[in-house]
Motif scaffolding. Structure first.
Motif, PDB file in Angstrom:
ATOM      1  N   GLU A 268       0.854  -1.176   0.000  1.00 40.12           N
ATOM      2  CA  GLU A 268       0.000   0.000   0.000  1.00 40.12           C
ATOM      3  C   GLU A 268       0.893   1.230   0.000  1.00 40.12           C
ATOM      4  O   GLU A 268       1.863   1.308   0.758  1.00 40.12           O
ATOM      5  CB  GLU A 268      -0.920   0.015   1.223  1.00 40.12           C
ATOM      6  N   ARG A 281      -1.596   7.852   3.626  1.00 38.38           N
ATOM      7  CA  ARG A 281      -1.955   6.622   2.929  1.00 38.38           C
ATOM      8  C   ARG A 281      -2.875   6.945   1.756  1.00 38.38           C
ATOM      9  O   ARG A 281      -4.006   7.387   1.946  1.00 38.38           O
ATOM     10  CB  ARG A 281      -2.635   5.661   3.892  1.00 38.38           C
ATOM     11  N   GLY A 283      -4.164   4.837  -0.326  1.00 39.33           N
ATOM     12  CA  GLY A 283      -5.229   3.851  -0.431  1.00 39.33           C
ATOM     13  C   GLY A 283      -5.113   2.942  -1.628  1.00 39.33           C
ATOM     14  O   GLY A 283      -5.993   2.116  -1.886  1.00 39.33           O
ATOM     15  N   ASP A 284      -4.012   3.066  -2.397  1.00 42.27           N
ATOM     16  CA  ASP A 284      -3.798   2.223  -3.566  1.00 42.27           C
ATOM     17  C   ASP A 284      -2.942   1.017  -3.202  1.00 42.27           C
ATOM     18  O   ASP A 284      -1.937   1.147  -2.494  1.00 42.27           O
ATOM     19  CB  ASP A 284      -3.088   3.000  -4.681  1.00 42.27           C
ATOM     20  N   ARG A 303      -7.959  -0.229  -5.494  1.00 42.46           N
ATOM     21  CA  ARG A 303      -8.108   0.668  -4.358  1.00 42.46           C
ATOM     22  C   ARG A 303      -8.408  -0.179  -3.128  1.00 42.46           C
ATOM     23  O   ARG A 303      -9.214  -1.107  -3.175  1.00 42.46           O
ATOM     24  CB  ARG A 303      -9.257   1.650  -4.585  1.00 42.46           C
ATOM     25  N   LYS A 304      -7.766   0.135  -2.036  1.00 41.14           N
ATOM     26  CA  LYS A 304      -7.977  -0.613  -0.803  1.00 41.14           C
ATOM     27  C   LYS A 304      -9.398  -0.389  -0.294  1.00 41.14           C
ATOM     28  O   LYS A 304      -9.852   0.745  -0.181  1.00 41.14           O
ATOM     29  CB  LYS A 304      -6.951  -0.171   0.251  1.00 41.14           C
ATOM     30  N   ASN A 305     -10.085  -1.484  -0.009  1.00 42.42           N
ATOM     31  CA  ASN A 305     -11.411  -1.492   0.609  1.00 42.42           C
ATOM     32  C   ASN A 305     -12.535  -0.964  -0.276  1.00 42.42           C
ATOM     33  O   ASN A 305     -13.671  -0.865   0.185  1.00 42.42           O
ATOM     34  CB  ASN A 305     -11.423  -0.696   1.932  1.00 42.42           C
ATOM     35  N   LYS A 314     -15.917   6.107  -5.177  1.00 44.65           N
ATOM     36  CA  LYS A 314     -15.300   4.965  -4.505  1.00 44.65           C
ATOM     37  C   LYS A 314     -16.119   4.680  -3.251  1.00 44.65           C
ATOM     38  O   LYS A 314     -16.042   5.415  -2.275  1.00 44.65           O
ATOM     39  CB  LYS A 314     -13.838   5.255  -4.155  1.00 44.65           C
ATOM     40  N   ASP A 316     -16.920   2.138  -0.200  1.00 40.55           N
ATOM     41  CA  ASP A 316     -16.373   0.997   0.530  1.00 40.55           C
ATOM     42  C   ASP A 316     -17.492   0.251   1.257  1.00 40.55           C
ATOM     43  O   ASP A 316     -18.659   0.625   1.215  1.00 40.55           O
ATOM     44  CB  ASP A 316     -15.266   1.430   1.497  1.00 40.55           C
TER      45      ASP A 316
END
Length: 473
Positions: A268, A281, A283-284, A303-305, A314, A316
């Motif tokens: 990350e 962060r 988030g990638d 993308r995280k979450n 985006k 989540d």
């Protein structure tokens, strides 16, 4: 990458123009009075962009006035019209995200007759009221019945395969981002472009410019970005860490420096920028694919979450859960509740939209109770309630940009999610560890869900959104 360096890959780009659909978004004010807006909006409104010197490798068909118009319809109309007027000069077609180019094609499908009328008459439709746009387009627009007949003939066929190369025959490639969530649009772009190459040139965000694709004409599945170490201080959190950064409960030793990442591993991205972000962060999640000299190269994984994404939105899992809870409260007067749910980003139509699969439980099992839920439009109101509960980026895309369609709830028959679990277990999932996926994309799972749908409902109106309310979120 400097535009003239493109000649190493595509010759003659200084002999034509780029048809780029570029747009600004609404500005907001923070509670402290600072202007907040996307980085590209800042760039387009800057003196650097508006007074840029002539560069034969970087000439746009779109007038600057059209790019700067905040009205999405007027901006798109003018940019499409100017692109048609200069169709033989166009050597590349692009937008920021792949979804944006599909929106442009859809706009042409809906408005080609009006555009042809303007071209034939040499006069811009009264629907475009922005005086700066009207002045800029007037410099190009002259009566051209031959061009109008040509565009009408191509668009009236009803066959939109290869429409980009049919109308803009000298196009050499598409300049769009088709990595990450945008990869879902590749087959549709191939259909509309007749298989033109798709160039992903750079990796950047509002926070920082990260890197370049040194092989821009490679297949989208092979895109890797070379990190530019002079853009920021880059660190990497091995993927699978506990979700914190130094200063928030994790020892600095968990972070890996740029020079120490390992090929094949996922990380990350964490950045410290000249603008003042400290170990931020992004988030990638990135995977290391190799090195260019000593600079590591990364493939964007996801993308995280993030569960759902159509364009720049985006959503989540926590946001989706909150939206479902908000909407399901409307079912309580009918003694009904949501037993289980999952979701899907449906991009088969333009614009794409969120699809939420609901399995309902009616405490009153009589047919009249189920009929009342449908008759009273409750499920449509549930769609709108979900949209109201989603973040401001989603709502801006729905209301101001029109880049996301109305949210849809598909009610599935009882027992559907048990069948979904049975399918997962038959494919090797552990019955003890199985959890309902909150987002699905595999065709067999979507086919199973869609075959069990008993009714479908759409949001009856756009959600509330304004630049003021977005600033206060």
């Amino acid at each position: 990458m400097a535009s003239r360096q493109w000649n190493s890959y595509v010759a003659g780009l200084d002999k034509g123009k780029g048809l780029y659909f570029l747009f600004v978004k609404s500005e907001t004010k923070t509670p402290g009075g600072l202007t907040a807006r996307p980085v590209l909006t800042s760039y387009y409104k800057s003196e650097h962009f508006q007074s840029r010197p002539y560069d034969p490798y970087n000439v746009f068909t779109s007038p600057t006035a059209a790019i700067l118009c905040a009205d999405a319809f007027q901006s798109m109309y003018a940019q499409m019209l100017c692109g048609l007027l200069q169709r033989l000069d166009v050597l590349r077609v692009g937008t920021v995200f792949a979804s944006g180019l599909l929106r442009a094609i859809r706009f042409l499908q809906l408005h080609w007759q009006e555009l042809c009328n303007d071209i034939a008459a040499g006069a811009l439709t009264p629907k475009v009221t922005d005086p700066s746009i009207r002045g800029a387009v007037a410099e190009l627009l002259k009566p051209d019945t031959e061009l109008a007949r040509f565009v009408a003939a191509e668009c009236s066929k009803g066959d939109w395969a290869s429409i980009i190369t049919r109308i803009w025959p000298n196009t050499k490639y598409l300049d769009v981002i088709v990595t990450g969530a945008m990869a879902q649009y590749i087959p549709t772009l191939e259909y509309y472009s007749g298989g033109l190459p798709m160039a992903c040139t750079m990796y950047a965000s509002s926070e920082c410019f990260f890197g370049l694709n040194l092989k821009p004409m490679c297949d989208p599945s092979e895109v890797s970005y070379t990190i530019m170490p002079n853009m920021a201080y880059f660190e990497f959190l091995p993927h699978g860490g506990d979700g914190h950064v130094p200063g928030a409960g994790v020892d600095k030793a968990q972070l890996v420096d740029l020079a120490d990442v390992e090929v094949g591993k996922e990380y990350e991205l964490v950045i410290t920028t000249y603008a003042g972000l400290n170990r931020y962060r992004v988030g990638d999640v990135l995977r290391v694919t190799g090195f260019h000299n000593a600079a590591p190269q990364f493939r964007f994984v996801r993308r995280k979450n993030v569960l759902l994404s159509i364009e720049s939105d985006k959503t989540d899992e926590a946001e989706l859960q909150k939206a479902v809870e908000s909407a399901s409260a409307l079912l309580q007067p009918y003694n009904a509740s949501v037993v289980e749910y999952t979701s899907h980003a449906d991009t088969k139509a333009i614009p794409g939209h969120y699809v939420i699969y609901w399995e309902l439980l009616a405490k009153d099992a009589s047919p009249s109770a189920a009929e009342a839920v449908t008759r009273d439009g409750v499920l449509e109101r549930c769609c709108l309630a979900m949209e109201e509960a989603l973040n401001s980026v989603y709502r801006q895309s729905r209301v101001a940009d029109g880049s996301i369609g109305p949210l849809e709830i598909r009610v599935v028959r009882g027992g559907t999610f048990e069948e979904l679990m049975d399918y997962a277990i038959s494919r090797g999932a552990s019955i003890n560890q199985y959890k309902v996926p909150r987002c699905v994309s595999l065709p067999p799972i979507l086919e199973l869900l869609d075959s069990r749908v008993v009714s479908a409902h759409f949001s009856p109106a756009p959600p509330k959104w304004s630049a003021h309310c977005a600033a206060n979120q």
